[in-house]
Write an enzyme that holds these catalytic residues in place. Structure first.
Site, PDB file in Angstrom:
ATOM      1  N   SER B 262      52.743  42.881  68.033  1.00  0.00           N
ATOM      2  CA  SER B 262      52.680  41.590  67.366  1.00  0.00           C
ATOM      3  C   SER B 262      53.325  41.726  66.004  1.00  0.00           C
ATOM      4  O   SER B 262      53.252  42.794  65.379  1.00  0.00           O
ATOM      5  CB  SER B 262      51.212  41.181  67.238  1.00  0.00           C
ATOM      6  OG  SER B 262      51.008  40.378  66.098  1.00  0.00           O
ATOM      7  N   ARG B 301      83.457  13.807  97.659  1.00  0.00           N
ATOM      8  CA  ARG B 301      83.191  14.632  96.460  1.00  0.00           C
ATOM      9  C   ARG B 301      82.534  13.748  95.425  1.00  0.00           C
ATOM     10  O   ARG B 301      83.006  12.641  95.173  1.00  0.00           O
ATOM     11  CB  ARG B 301      84.465  15.268  95.912  1.00  0.00           C
ATOM     12  CG  ARG B 301      84.150  16.375  94.872  1.00  0.00           C
ATOM     13  CD  ARG B 301      85.293  17.374  94.752  1.00  0.00           C
ATOM     14  NE  ARG B 301      85.691  17.865  96.053  1.00  0.00           N
ATOM     15  CZ  ARG B 301      86.947  17.803  96.547  1.00  0.00           C
ATOM     16  NH1 ARG B 301      87.924  17.317  95.811  1.00  0.00           N
ATOM     17  NH2 ARG B 301      87.202  18.249  97.765  1.00  0.00           N
TER      18      ARG B 301
END
Lengths: 420, 420, 420, 420
Positions: B262, B301
């Site tokens: 930490s 497409r």
């Protein structure tokens, strides 16, 4: 090792830069320098220590991201590297979240400025388009089918209204997010004894950020507000792109982009700007869902949810910015074909005025019968012909004049443009 | 301009490389070289043209991504740049989608190899852990509360089963996706006259890919299968991380990671690997939703949906790979505290055997009454004491012996490990 | 208190019934009856107790759902109510999850049969449509713009391929899910001593379900597979609906639905079936994301994730079923306007054959120059005119004949229809 | 045909009623009655026609939902059925969207009242809990590991702040949404000639709704704002539930719910309210994504996106309401075990004050060395013992007194409770 090619539509070059390693390191350094400077001003650490920190203007990013995986925190290797450079008063009494959340806020402040500029560009173009085409009549289209006429000016004003309202909410969200995050290990600033809140004020001033009444900590609703309003804004932007792409179909041909080509078909004009907008905006709703899920953060700091935020936030803002940039350019370059709009209207042979005809007939024979009569008559005749004998000569005269069936289009158009 | 820092948990360095600009260009060049070579072999283009293309071993990526925004296709500036280098037979008769879809397949093939290696590492560790702790008893926990005992070996085997089944489906999905995409402008390969299918076979061979019976084109179910199975696999992996992080809570303390520190609390041991796993896996479900929405692609497409795929696919695979790499390393380094497991079991004072006691009582007084009796007795007494007078001496003797209440745990454990 | 009106498109009446309170109670009763019967057969409980349970053919649902909120488990009030009716051997040694998971499986088995029937209907219609229009030429459309020709038969075969492949995967997922879930409180069946696996086999037989090697328990990958494949299937179905709705635009007019009307415009024909399909399919991707997030289930039974599953699963299957039913009916009633298809092709004045022209020119002047020449020539001329002087008379003759530029369309069409 | 059982946690009985068929029909009738009444007042239709409409106080819902699938609009069969009952002036000049959007607004107005009541209940309980435990010290927990102390009062105030801020935004969103929608077929109200805006004002008054400046039409940002803020609010609520469920783990035992039982384990106390909260909240993020995707609505009325909204909106509000109701009840009945909180703090033997020790040492030996020294010392000693010789006697005295290391906890607590 950039990945701009894989993500060419999910971000612009500029937005990519705003969240690049360089930008992240810059924002993190800025936090640490401001923290040390504030602490020196309050006499918590030596001025010389603060000066040493302030002098670091870059760190080697390589390795930091990988090291971050060891501790699940980018702050740890960063603070370690900075400490190695600038001594033991680095990150004095602070916690990872102070550094990371505030660095993110600094990045978002820069991003907001870019979004703001592009939004102004878009809003201005839409307004101009709307003014210019206040009288250009065209088909409305509902469920992809022709409907009674509108004006293109009204349509553009609708787009304007959608993005303008969404921008106001997004701005409000930025206002809520763009503030210092500073709480220490447990959100109490206990490492500074009684002087935590005082230091917070000083630090916020140094970073030119508002000081919040309390740290956000594991309560992520402010960021969630921002992310969700990016979602709404992107949706409003994507709606424009879809409309334009549909209007640009060859068979409809009512507008056109400056547009892009094709690798196979030399002559093809694609709605390229709309496509980029839609491809960018399509990234956002899933990101919003991810952020909302990640909001369920355990206790005073989450195991997973908090650490998931950075890429979600960056990508959301970038994709929103990419969609916005693309549509703004598209709208700026949009060509409107008013003749084609009228031609498509005329080609319905009055069918889109069927509602009008039914409304004229209805007082005499009832709405249901009027609708039935009109629908049947239109099976094989054009409206004018179909209504002969049913309507008065005067009614018949203008039955299919679009200018006579615009209702409140202009009223609404003006209201949309003028809403504060 | 890398963005590894903002996305340190969403990808590993290795997976970032696999989708980097360099990798993308490499894959695109490989497609064009293979196409030209195949065409030369079939006499469609001069051999010299193919050789010229094959000699290009890199392109300047800078600018390509921005240029792609003009045409909504990365293929267009790429083909233009390559043509400038290698002449007019580049991309002969092909279309953007052939190039881009196949390049993506080549990238995914490399990613699969990495995932496969890490999965093997994870599966091996889980299997070993399960074997080692076949007899280590511990509390089951349901709804975050103690439940009748299991073995840690069974628990680990459950994790194994989850990822193993999910991997099999993901492998099947890779098999479906890793094939040539080649259809030309309209999916008919018409630019090659009658020779399209023949060229497809040749090209697939050159790329060492299976040749599909037909191009996928705007039907994206194969990729969707892959993306969704990344989702399921990530979910199975994240479940392990959540379990481990919960077991590692100080108050429970049954396992521990090699773990991370930490920035504020010097002594703290965090479930860092689990956190990285969870942060990575949290990216995936939203991406899956995005892909599924983008599947609704217009005609031959799409205008938006197809162009949205690349970042979604890359991030999904990268996040899955990141989660997998983190959990594999976590499991490899996992310490199991069997004493603490038993101590936590004992600390329930038999309460988790209440079901057993009720089952023993039920034939005499009915299930409902037995449950009521046991529940009431346990309000203020330990199980053994509570059941005195209700159960036989022999029943009482073993009433809270975990080894006597494991049911089919070992049977199921073995089945999980041995399922093909 | 039905909510069919608010959810008219998210489910059909039939699918609503399959997950109604009556159906749920029926499935839960069936589980308990089968459990008791199996236990009686194995001599674990008295035959008379099993008979009493078997005789209960309904329970008052009112109140059960509200009571379930007290315990976070529908099983608890249900077992209590059933015990009140049928005595103390109800749910003997079982746990909530055994009952609830298996009841869900029984509901899903019925839903599968309905989906299967509708899929067959859809697949048959698509196949027939494809056969009938094997030679009907039409424009391909890419990025919403005209592209070289295809046949409508090929297009329909593409739709067929998408749903057929997706159905196979969905079927595989149903096979994995449709099995007994039976693990007891901790997944060990410990309440049955050594006889758990034996009872599981007996119970599975009674329910006509496969017996799994182990209980699924908190490993939800099988259900996740099902849900995600509903997502892929819905996507494949929605793609058809979007295509049809676009082809049905008045200005294009190539197909039409039997279609629905408008409340305002008497004559309007809307793509109603497509709209219902799209509205239903739009529910699914978000649900998939929710399920995947919920997969991260704590330990041996989750606190939230497991309990979130039922509505997600039911709605996913219902929405998939609704989309499927709507598109199947739409395709069955589809009218194809082959003349309009050709007319739209002709209206491009050959522009969609620009690729062909460029390919013919390219061997002479290079691909890039050929593309440039064609693109410029097409600015103000039709293709045939534009290419005069550049192509041979014979080339010119057929330059814009669609039948001559279909490439492998028919080959691919047949492959799609005939893939096993 | 109710489906409350399948969705027992996704909605409460009350919220189910608010969107039931009866409620929907009621809202639709109310719109039509108000429209007719307004039109009669303006002399557009006969008073008798309006009276006939006003007298219809119910319609048979059965069949309407199925019929709606034919036209992709619930409005069409509804208007037809109502016309059959109340004559030809029904729905005079209006369009489906006017009716359906406004009916939804009327339903949401009722739902808001219920949410508002439950939010007040939750906020009050959280405030009381915070006041009551202003001095109850406990461990903070970060990354699921012990961290420096906080007070439970501060923790509860944090929960309060999260839901309070989120509620304010949700209220703002309701304000934006709860207005008349009225635009006619094309958003111009053309069927009413020049009198559209005047009629809109009259109609809004009749429905006691604000009249918007313009119809929302296909611009769905207002509803999107509402849905996303339900998402944020649900996230804030779920965060509380997760915290409580974790604190309630037997091994931690710091709080407990009135709680629910288990079908297998007679004595078990489950965090049932938290589980219901989490299961309900887990529905929401996916729904938010669905809504955002559906925002991309074509032209003047969408083909799919608009029609997808109703179930998404209803479920989002219902799930939010269900989560809220469950957590409100949970918090009202929460028992806090202050002794256990202190005991868990003490059990860390001072380790959570390591930060404090390091801060005391750092000015002498530097932050990095101080952290190292503390971390190493804590490997095998308790903090007080470990620091002997390093700290002054006075420092040592209070080194592990939680009350001395709360920093600004109380300041922040008060600010959270008192923010307007």
């Amino acid at each position: 090792m950039s990945s701009r090619m894989i993500d060419g539509f999910g971000t612009t070059a500029l937005h990519a830069e705003l969240f690049s390693d360089e930008a992240v390191i810059g924002a993190m350094l800025r936090f640490e320098a401001a923290l040390a400077d504030s602490q020196a001003r309050l006499g918590m650490i030596p001025r010389s220590a603060a000066d040493a920190i302030a002098q670091v203007d870059g760190l080697d990013a390589s390795g930091l991201a990988e090291d971050a995986r060891e501790s699940a925190s980018l702050a740890i290797p960063f603070v370690k590297a900075l400490t190695a450079r600038a001594g033991g008063y680095v990150h004095w009494g602070a916690t990872s979240q102070d550094l990371l959340d505030t660095a993110l806020v600094l990045l978002l402040r820069d991003a907001r400025a870019v979004l703001s500029r592009d939004h102004a560009r878009l809003a201005d173009s839409l307004r101009a388009l709307s003014e210019q085409h206040a009288r250009t009549v065209m088909l409305a289209r509902t469920v992809l089918q022709p409907a009674p006429p509108i004006t293109f000016g009204y349509k553009a004003a609708g787009w304007f209204g959608g993005v303008q309202r969404s921008w106001r909410r997004l701005s409000q969200a930025f206002d809520e997010v763009l503030q210092l995050q500073f709480g220490g290990a447990a959100g109490t600033l206990a490492s500074y004894g009684k002087r935590g809140p005082e230091l917070a004020v000083e630090l916020a001033r140094a970073l030119e950020l508002p000081v919040p009444s309390t740290p956000s900590h594991s309560h992520r609703d402010r960021l969630a507000f921002l992310i969700t309003q990016c979602g709404v804004y992107s949706g409003a932007v994507a709606k424009i792109a879809r409309d334009v792409a549909l209007l640009m179909q060859t068979e409809i041909g009512e507008v056109s982009e400056r547009g892009g080509g094709s690798s196979a078909m030399p002559n093809k004009r694609n709605p390229a700007g709309c496509v980029v907008t839609l491809a960018a905006a399509a990234q956002v709703p899933g990101l919003v869902a991810s952020f909302l899920f990640a909001m369920v953060q355990e206790q005073e700091r989450a195991a997973g949810g908090w650490q998931a935020e950075w890429p979600i936030v960056a990508r959301t803002v970038q994709a929103t910015g990419s969609a916005l940039a693309a549509i703004a350019t598209t709208i700026e370059g949009l060509t409107v074909n008013a003749d084609r709009m009228r031609a498509n209207l005329d080609a319905t042979h009055g069918a889109v005025f069927a509602e009008k005809a039914a409304m004229l007939l209805a007082p005499k024979i009832g709405r249901a019968d009027a609708q039935k009569l009109v629908a049947e008559a239109l099976q094989d005749k054009m409206l004018r012909e179909a209504m002969a004998g049913h309507l008065t000569a005067e009614q018949l005269q203008n039955i299919d004049r679009p200018e006579d069936y615009l209702g409140a289009a202009e009223t609404f158009r003006l209201r949309l443009l003028n809403e504060e």
